[in-house]
Design a protein around this motif. Structure first.
Motif, PDB file in Angstrom:
ATOM      1  N   ASN A 135       0.829  -1.209   0.000  1.00 41.59           N
ATOM      2  CA  ASN A 135       0.000   0.000   0.000  1.00 41.59           C
ATOM      3  C   ASN A 135       0.864   1.261   0.000  1.00 41.59           C
ATOM      4  OD1 ASN A 135      -2.840   1.151   0.357  1.00 41.59           O
ATOM      5  ND2 ASN A 135      -1.778   2.072   2.091  1.00 41.59           N
ATOM      6  N   ASN A 174      -7.587 -15.159  -0.577  1.00 45.92           N
ATOM      7  CA  ASN A 174      -8.017 -13.883   0.007  1.00 45.92           C
ATOM      8  C   ASN A 174      -6.859 -12.888   0.071  1.00 45.92           C
ATOM      9  OD1 ASN A 174     -10.718 -14.602   0.426  1.00 45.92           O
ATOM     10  ND2 ASN A 174     -10.223 -15.622   2.357  1.00 45.92           N
ATOM     11  N   LYS A 213      -6.350 -11.494  -3.382  1.00 48.15           N
ATOM     12  CA  LYS A 213      -7.450 -10.574  -3.675  1.00 48.15           C
ATOM     13  C   LYS A 213      -7.234  -9.237  -2.976  1.00 48.15           C
ATOM     14  CE  LYS A 213     -11.623 -11.229  -4.488  1.00 48.15           C
ATOM     15  NZ  LYS A 213     -13.092 -11.454  -4.447  1.00 48.15           N
ATOM     16  N   ASN A 214      -6.706  -9.264  -1.759  1.00 44.00           N
ATOM     17  CA  ASN A 214      -6.415  -8.017  -1.047  1.00 44.00           C
ATOM     18  C   ASN A 214      -5.354  -7.203  -1.786  1.00 44.00           C
ATOM     19  OD1 ASN A 214      -8.236  -8.358   1.063  1.00 44.00           O
ATOM     20  ND2 ASN A 214      -6.775  -9.474   2.339  1.00 44.00           N
ATOM     21  N   ARG A 274      -4.825  -7.304  -5.018  1.00 40.09           N
ATOM     22  CA  ARG A 274      -5.491  -6.776  -6.213  1.00 40.09           C
ATOM     23  C   ARG A 274      -6.369  -5.581  -5.853  1.00 40.09           C
ATOM     24  NH1 ARG A 274      -4.203  -6.427 -11.155  1.00 40.09           N
ATOM     25  NH2 ARG A 274      -4.134  -4.371 -10.210  1.00 40.09           N
ATOM     26  N   HIS A 275      -6.971  -5.600  -4.678  1.00 38.06           N
ATOM     27  CA  HIS A 275      -7.803  -4.482  -4.236  1.00 38.06           C
ATOM     28  C   HIS A 275      -6.944  -3.251  -3.958  1.00 38.06           C
ATOM     29  CE1 HIS A 275     -11.124  -2.343  -2.349  1.00 38.06           C
ATOM     30  NE2 HIS A 275     -10.354  -2.117  -1.311  1.00 38.06           N
ATOM     31  N   ASP A 304      -5.355  -0.890  -7.368  1.00 40.99           N
ATOM     32  CA  ASP A 304      -6.596  -0.697  -8.126  1.00 40.99           C
ATOM     33  C   ASP A 304      -6.467   0.344  -9.219  1.00 40.99           C
ATOM     34  OD1 ASP A 304      -6.289   1.495  -6.525  1.00 40.99           O
ATOM     35  OD2 ASP A 304      -8.283   1.450  -5.645  1.00 40.99           O
TER      36      ASP A 304
END
Length: 320
Positions: free
Chosen positions: A77, A118, A121-122, A124-125, A128
């Motif tokens: 992040n 999961n 997927k996190n 990929r989120h 964005d």
């Protein structure tokens, strides 16, 4: 950060005093110190804008889910607005449940699979903004392929995806007690069913299977391998060893190589009395370049992290 930049750039336009900016930013320092600091802050931002690149590649490896460092998503992040591509260079999963090594603590294969799904997927989120995500094979994921191959005795292997990472990205279904749970695929994620990927004929990210206790020896071996097979590249970043080194391999055409450490928790085998093992290094690498230029060494940055917090005590001293 964007809010801070707007306050600094528009201080006079907004009619804000530096004392007021201190209050808005929660800073406890003299207003004149904030004024002086703002000059350097804006200068750095302007410099980053001038030094924009066509590509900014972040390489991480050896997460060994579900035994990853707990700050990995925070790290990704932190760089999400900086990178154009994230490469997960092998051993995304540990696959401990189907390993042949003795173990006390373990999850079921289903739990590991859903956990990794999961987690990806996190990622990929978080990414964005149309960033690429590339995942390659590691040796730990091959445990799944080995077990699927063993199913040939009953001719069942044709009905199950032999690639664990591909199955996670494409989506899968779990069947239990007449019920089925569907996990949809993860969009815009690229799986390379191999132990290395060559990006733009500039950067090779790979996960070899070899080790060497000699510092820097793996850098030379990896460079020699890809030169001998005729790959076009300028920089190599490799994982697997859980160690760090970074060097120009002058005996191998001056190739620049980064041994990229790991991003998993501290494993007990790293300090078990086997003298061929040494403590793990925790780091990741970001490489920036323009398509029509060679990668400059100054644009290769390795970020080192502190040792992860673990439940295992490391104080083996005793006073009697």
């Amino acid at each position: 950060m964007e809010y801070e930049e707007r306050l600094y750039r528009n201080q006079s336009l907004y009619g804000l005093s530096w004392e007021r900016i201190n209050n808005l930013l929660g800073l406890e320092q003299h207003p004149d110190s904030t004024r002086k600091a703002s000059y350097g802050y804006l200068r750095r931002i302007d410099q980053e804008v001038k030094n924009t690149f066509d590509k900014s590649i972040m390489i991480i490896n050896d997460l060994h889910l579900p035994f990853e460092r707990k700050d990995i998503l925070e790290v990704i992040n932190k760089h999400k607005n900086e990178i154009t591509t994230l490469v997960i260079a092998g051993d995304l999963m540990d696959c401990q449940s189907i390993s042949s090594f003795p173990k006390i603590r373990t999850l079921t294969l289903e739990e590991e699979l859903v956990y990794a799904y999961n987690f990806l997927k996190n990622i990929r989120h978080i990414l964005d903004n149309e960033q690429n995500i590339i995942v390659i094979n590691g040796n730990h994921e091959e445990r799944w392929h080995r077990d699927i191959c063993d199913m040939h005795k009953k001719d069942m292997q044709k009905f199950i995806n032999p690639s664990l990472i591909d199955m996670i990205i494409e989506g899968f279904t779990i069947y239990e007690d007449g019920e089925k749970t569907r996990y949809e695929g993860i969009n815009d994620t690229i799986y390379i069913p191999h132990w290395f990927v060559n990006i733009d004929d500039k950067l090779i990210a790979c996960h070899p299977k070899n080790f060497s206790i000699v510092d820097g020896k793996m850098c030379e071996n990896v460079a020699a391998h890809f030169l001998n097979r005729g790959e076009n590249f300028e920089v190599i970043v490799f994982g697997h060893t859980h160690k760090y080194s970074q060097m120009t391999v002058s005996r191998r055409a001056g190739v620049y190589v980064v041994e990229n450490g790991c991003l998993c928790e501290d494993f007990s085998y790293a300090d078990s009395g086997n003298l061929t093992y040494t403590p793990q290094h925790y780091c990741y690498t970001i490489i920036k370049y323009n398509n029509d230029e060679r990668i400059h060494y100054n644009n290769i940055k390795v970020y080192h992290l502190d040792e992860p917090n673990t439940e295992n005590g490391k104080n083996y001293k005793v006073i009697i």
